[in-house]
Design an enzyme around this catalytic site. Structure first.
Site, PDB file in Angstrom:
ATOM      1  N   TYR A 154      10.744   3.690  -4.279  1.00  0.00           N
ATOM      2  CA  TYR A 154      10.789   3.740  -5.866  1.00  0.00           C
ATOM      3  C   TYR A 154       9.752   4.869  -6.428  1.00  0.00           C
ATOM      4  O   TYR A 154      10.343   5.732  -7.284  1.00  0.00           O
ATOM      5  CB  TYR A 154      10.048   2.326  -6.515  1.00  0.00           C
ATOM      6  N   GLU A 156       8.329   7.503  -5.034  1.00  0.00           N
ATOM      7  CA  GLU A 156       8.713   8.922  -4.805  1.00  0.00           C
ATOM      8  C   GLU A 156      10.052   9.407  -5.432  1.00  0.00           C
ATOM      9  O   GLU A 156      10.075  10.467  -5.758  1.00  0.00           O
ATOM     10  CB  GLU A 156       8.640   9.222  -3.469  1.00  0.00           C
ATOM     11  N   LYS A 158      11.216   8.202  -8.079  1.00  0.00           N
ATOM     12  CA  LYS A 158      10.773   8.546  -9.868  1.00  0.00           C
ATOM     13  C   LYS A 158      10.031   9.899  -9.917  1.00  0.00           C
ATOM     14  O   LYS A 158      10.148  10.798 -10.765  1.00  0.00           O
ATOM     15  CB  LYS A 158       9.755   7.362 -10.075  1.00  0.00           C
ATOM     16  N   ASN A 183       4.647  -2.190 -17.015  1.00  0.00           N
ATOM     17  CA  ASN A 183       5.413  -3.465 -17.086  1.00  0.00           C
ATOM     18  C   ASN A 183       6.068  -3.815 -18.354  1.00  0.00           C
ATOM     19  O   ASN A 183       5.515  -3.984 -19.194  1.00  0.00           O
ATOM     20  CB  ASN A 183       4.668  -4.536 -16.253  1.00  0.00           C
ATOM     21  N   PHE A 200       6.995 -16.705 -13.049  1.00  0.00           N
ATOM     22  CA  PHE A 200       5.916 -17.647 -13.629  1.00  0.00           C
ATOM     23  C   PHE A 200       6.799 -18.543 -14.750  1.00  0.00           C
ATOM     24  O   PHE A 200       6.729 -19.685 -14.606  1.00  0.00           O
ATOM     25  CB  PHE A 200       4.927 -16.988 -14.464  1.00  0.00           C
ATOM     26  N   TYR A 213      -0.231 -14.320  -6.747  1.00  0.00           N
ATOM     27  CA  TYR A 213      -0.919 -13.812  -5.542  1.00  0.00           C
ATOM     28  C   TYR A 213      -2.309 -13.229  -5.542  1.00  0.00           C
ATOM     29  O   TYR A 213      -2.873 -12.875  -6.616  1.00  0.00           O
ATOM     30  CB  TYR A 213      -0.154 -12.480  -5.240  1.00  0.00           C
ATOM     31  N   ASP A 215      -6.392 -13.410  -6.086  1.00  0.00           N
ATOM     32  CA  ASP A 215      -7.084 -14.195  -6.864  1.00  0.00           C
ATOM     33  C   ASP A 215      -6.438 -14.000  -8.390  1.00  0.00           C
ATOM     34  O   ASP A 215      -7.193 -14.860  -9.378  1.00  0.00           O
ATOM     35  CB  ASP A 215      -8.641 -13.976  -6.859  1.00  0.00           C
ATOM     36  N   ARG A 220      -2.268  -5.963 -15.683  1.00  0.00           N
ATOM     37  CA  ARG A 220      -1.120  -4.973 -15.782  1.00  0.00           C
ATOM     38  C   ARG A 220      -1.198  -4.644 -17.218  1.00  0.00           C
ATOM     39  O   ARG A 220      -1.720  -5.497 -18.021  1.00  0.00           O
ATOM     40  CB  ARG A 220       0.097  -5.539 -15.316  1.00  0.00           C
TER      41      ARG A 220
HETATM   42  N1  UDP Z   1       2.552 -11.412  -8.833  1.00  0.00           N
HETATM   43  C1  UDP Z   1       1.980 -12.518  -8.609  1.00  0.00           C
HETATM   44  N2  UDP Z   1       3.147 -13.674  -8.383  1.00  0.00           N
HETATM   45  C2  UDP Z   1       4.304 -13.178  -8.349  1.00  0.00           C
HETATM   46  C3  UDP Z   1       4.838 -12.056  -8.609  1.00  0.00           C
HETATM   47  C4  UDP Z   1       3.841 -11.038  -8.995  1.00  0.00           C
HETATM   48  O1  UDP Z   1       0.960 -12.932  -8.562  1.00  0.00           O
HETATM   49  O2  UDP Z   1       5.271 -14.302  -8.066  1.00  0.00           O
HETATM   50  C5  UDP Z   1       1.543 -10.469  -8.995  1.00  0.00           C
HETATM   51  C6  UDP Z   1       1.640  -9.033  -8.233  1.00  0.00           C
HETATM   52  O3  UDP Z   1       0.708  -9.212  -7.104  1.00  0.00           O
HETATM   53  C7  UDP Z   1       1.057  -7.880  -8.926  1.00  0.00           C
HETATM   54  C8  UDP Z   1       1.514  -8.334 -10.291  1.00  0.00           C
HETATM   55  O4  UDP Z   1       1.530  -9.731 -10.359  1.00  0.00           O
HETATM   56  O5  UDP Z   1      -0.191  -7.810  -8.789  1.00  0.00           O
HETATM   57  C9  UDP Z   1       2.473  -7.740 -10.944  1.00  0.00           C
HETATM   58  O6  UDP Z   1       3.462  -7.792 -10.096  1.00  0.00           O
HETATM   59  P1  UDP Z   1       5.027  -7.297 -10.413  1.00  0.00           P
HETATM   60  O7  UDP Z   1       5.873  -7.692  -9.242  1.00  0.00           O
HETATM   61  O8  UDP Z   1       5.570  -8.093 -11.701  1.00  0.00           O
HETATM   62  O9  UDP Z   1       5.069  -6.039 -10.834  1.00  0.00           O
HETATM   63  P2  UDP Z   1       4.622  -4.581 -10.258  1.00  0.00           P
HETATM   64  O10 UDP Z   1       3.856  -5.001  -9.219  1.00  0.00           O
HETATM   65  O11 UDP Z   1       5.408  -3.572  -9.923  1.00  0.00           O
HETATM   66  O12 UDP Z   1       3.579  -4.113 -11.277  1.00  0.00           O
END
Ligand code: UDP
Length: 268
Positions: A154, A156, A158, A183, A200, A213, A215, A220
């Site tokens: 993704y 690279e 982009k 995001n 969520f 995931y 803590d 973002r």
């Molecule tokens: N994340 C999470 N639980 C999930 C999906 C994502 O905690 O079910 C976290 C993920 O580890 C990251 C953040 O949310 O730190 C944003 O992740 P996402 O996949 O939404 O987008 P991206 O990583 O591409 O910004």
């Protein structure tokens, strides 16, 4: 109504990836314009969904089921919008070669379908900053990307597509506009998208545990789709900036993952 890019009422537009979450909202916004004669959406429904476009009742609109790399047309276009790419990590990681192809070969093919003097708009990504050591990232920051990392297909592709477009601008004066959205969340995100906000929301609605995931202190810039599309509109066709991008588009307030999770729980 949104003001027109050009004088006249005959612009032809192609939106690659217009059946996707972001693409379909962009199509809705473009169809507010009165200077468009024909708007063709190209999509292969990999992550896009026809139901994202099923509300459209507009004779100027056409859908072409097709891979972006092999799209054919007997007409050239005044404006081309390239959004044909998955954006969710689990989706693009599953088919990394296809992700690279959609972005880069897609851009190469689409450029051939642009009229002389036409405008090429591309949605790059804030992911091009990789694992940034500068935060927040200004456009002048070059990022820290690992070309063998899990997100490389993704990030690279982009980056390389940006290079292709900006070099096309340099050597052949291509009229490009490149955005780097952060995001994005909002209606029409796939239920199985796999990113935080939709995970969520789906988990909360179905009574499952919320999967934060780590803590959850990682943050973002989460932008609501309508606000992001407003930014696209202003940059792609409404305002008369001399600047061609890359342009970051996102929420200027960072919010942690745990805050998003708690907010979703409160709402449910
Ligand atoms: N994340 C999470 N639980 C999930 C999906 C994502 O905690 O079910 C976290 C993920 O580890 C990251 C953040 O949310 O730190 C944003 O992740 P996402 O996949 O939404 O987008 P991206 O990583 O591409 O910004």
């Amino acid at each position: 109504d949104a003001p027109a890019l050009r004088d006249g009422i005959d612009a032809t537009l192609l939106v690659a990836g217009g059946a996707g979450f972001v693409g379909s909202h962009l199509v809705d916004r473009l169809l507010r314009r009165t200077d468009i004669e024909r708007l063709v959406v190209v999509g292969n429904l990999w992550t896009g969904q026809l139901e994202n476009l099923s509300h459209i009742r507009d004779r100027r609109f056409h859908f072409e089921p097709c891979d972006v790399e092999t799209v054919r047309s007997d007409q050239l276009f005044d404006e081309i919008y390239h959004l044909a790419s998955p954006a969710s990590p689990p989706w693009y990681m599953q088919q990394p070669e296809r992700t690279i192809s959609a972005n880069l070969l897609g851009a190469m093919r689409l450029r051939e379908l642009l009229k002389e003097g036409g405008r090429f708009c591309y949605t790059s990504s804030s992911e091009i900053y990789g694992d940034p050591i500068v935060s927040p990232q200004p456009e002048s920051y070059h990022g820290q990307v690992d070309c063998t990392g899990p997100r490389s297909s993704y990030d690279e592709s982009k980056r390389c597509t940006e290079a292709f477009l900006f070099e096309s601008r340099r050597v052949r004066n291509l009229d490009v506009r490149v955005v780097r959205p952060f995001n994005i969340y909002g209606p029409r995100t796939r239920a199985d998208d796999g990113r935080a906000v939709s995970n969520f929301a789906m988990q909360a609605l179905t009574g499952r545990p919320i999967t934060v995931y780590g803590d959850g202190t990682q943050s973002r810039s989460w932008g609501y789709i309508d606000d992001i599309i407003e930014g696209f509109e202003r940059f792609f066709w409404r305002d008369t900036f001399d600047y061609r991008g890359p342009l970051n588009i996102g929420n200027d307030r960072e919010i942690s993952v745990i805050e998003v999770a708690r907010y979703v729980c409160r709402l449910i």
